[in-house]
Design a protein around this motif. Structure first.
Motif, short mmCIF file in Angstrom:
data_model
loop_
_atom_site.label_atom_id
_atom_site.label_comp_id
_atom_site.label_asym_id
_atom_site.label_seq_id
_atom_site.Cartn_x
_atom_site.Cartn_y
_atom_site.Cartn_z
N SER A 180 0.83 -1.20 0.00
CA SER A 180 0.00 0.00 0.00
C SER A 180 0.87 1.25 0.00
O SER A 180 1.86 1.34 0.72
CB SER A 180 -0.89 0.00 1.24
OG SER A 180 -1.68 1.15 1.28
N GLY A 181 0.51 2.21 -0.83
CA GLY A 181 1.24 3.47 -0.90
C GLY A 181 2.40 3.46 -1.89
O GLY A 181 3.00 4.49 -2.14
N GLN A 182 2.73 2.30 -2.45
CA GLN A 182 3.81 2.20 -3.42
C GLN A 182 3.23 2.50 -4.81
O GLN A 182 2.39 1.75 -5.30
CB GLN A 182 4.43 0.81 -3.41
CG GLN A 182 5.03 0.42 -2.08
CD GLN A 182 6.24 1.28 -1.74
OE1 GLN A 182 7.11 1.52 -2.57
NE2 GLN A 182 6.29 1.73 -0.51
N VAL A 183 3.68 3.57 -5.45
CA VAL A 183 3.16 3.99 -6.74
C VAL A 183 4.26 3.89 -7.80
O VAL A 183 5.14 4.74 -7.85
CB VAL A 183 2.62 5.44 -6.68
CG1 VAL A 183 2.06 5.85 -8.02
CG2 VAL A 183 1.59 5.57 -5.58
N PRO A 184 4.21 2.84 -8.63
CA PRO A 184 5.22 2.74 -9.68
C PRO A 184 4.90 3.70 -10.83
O PRO A 184 3.78 3.75 -11.31
CB PRO A 184 5.11 1.29 -10.14
CG PRO A 184 3.71 0.89 -9.82
CD PRO A 184 3.32 1.69 -8.61
N LEU A 185 5.86 4.47 -11.21
CA LEU A 185 5.75 5.39 -12.34
C LEU A 185 6.95 5.16 -13.25
O LEU A 185 7.97 4.66 -12.80
CB LEU A 185 5.73 6.85 -11.85
CG LEU A 185 4.53 7.25 -10.99
CD1 LEU A 185 4.74 8.64 -10.42
CD2 LEU A 185 3.25 7.19 -11.80
#
Length: 78
Positions: free
Chosen positions: A24-29
Motif C-alpha cells: 500500500s502506498g507504493q506507486v510505480p511510475l
C-alpha cells in the motif's frame, strides 16, 4: 517449478516482468526504481531514481488490473 537432484537451478538475473500486489502506498511510475522492501522480507518497494540498492526500473504505471512492467537487471546500478 521442480528441479531434480543434479540439475541446474535457473536464477533470474535480467528480464521484463509484470509485478502486482505492491505494498500500500507504493506507486510505480515510469523511471522509478524497484528496490527490496525495508519493512517486509521478500517484498518489493518503489523508490526515486538514484537508489543504491535498486535492481530494476519501472517502465509504466499500474494498469487497470493493478500490474506494472519492470525491467530487472541485477548487473546494473540504478
Amino acid at each position: 517449478m521442480c528441479v531434480c537432484s543434479g540439475e541446474a537451478v535457473p536464477i533470474v538475473r535480467k528480464g521484463l516482468f509484470l509485478v502486482g500486489d505492491l505494498p500500500s502506498g507504493q506507486v510505480p511510475l515510469p523511471g522509478r526504481v524497484a528496490i527490496p522492501s525495508t519493512t517486509t522480507a521478500g517484498d518489493w518497494a518503489v523508490a526515486a531514481s538514484g537508489t543504491a540498492n535498486g535492481f530494476g526500473t519501472f517502465l509504466g504505471a499500474l494498469d487497470a488490473d493493478g500490474y506494472a512492467l519492470v525491467a530487472v537487471d541485477f548487473n546494473r546500478v540504478f
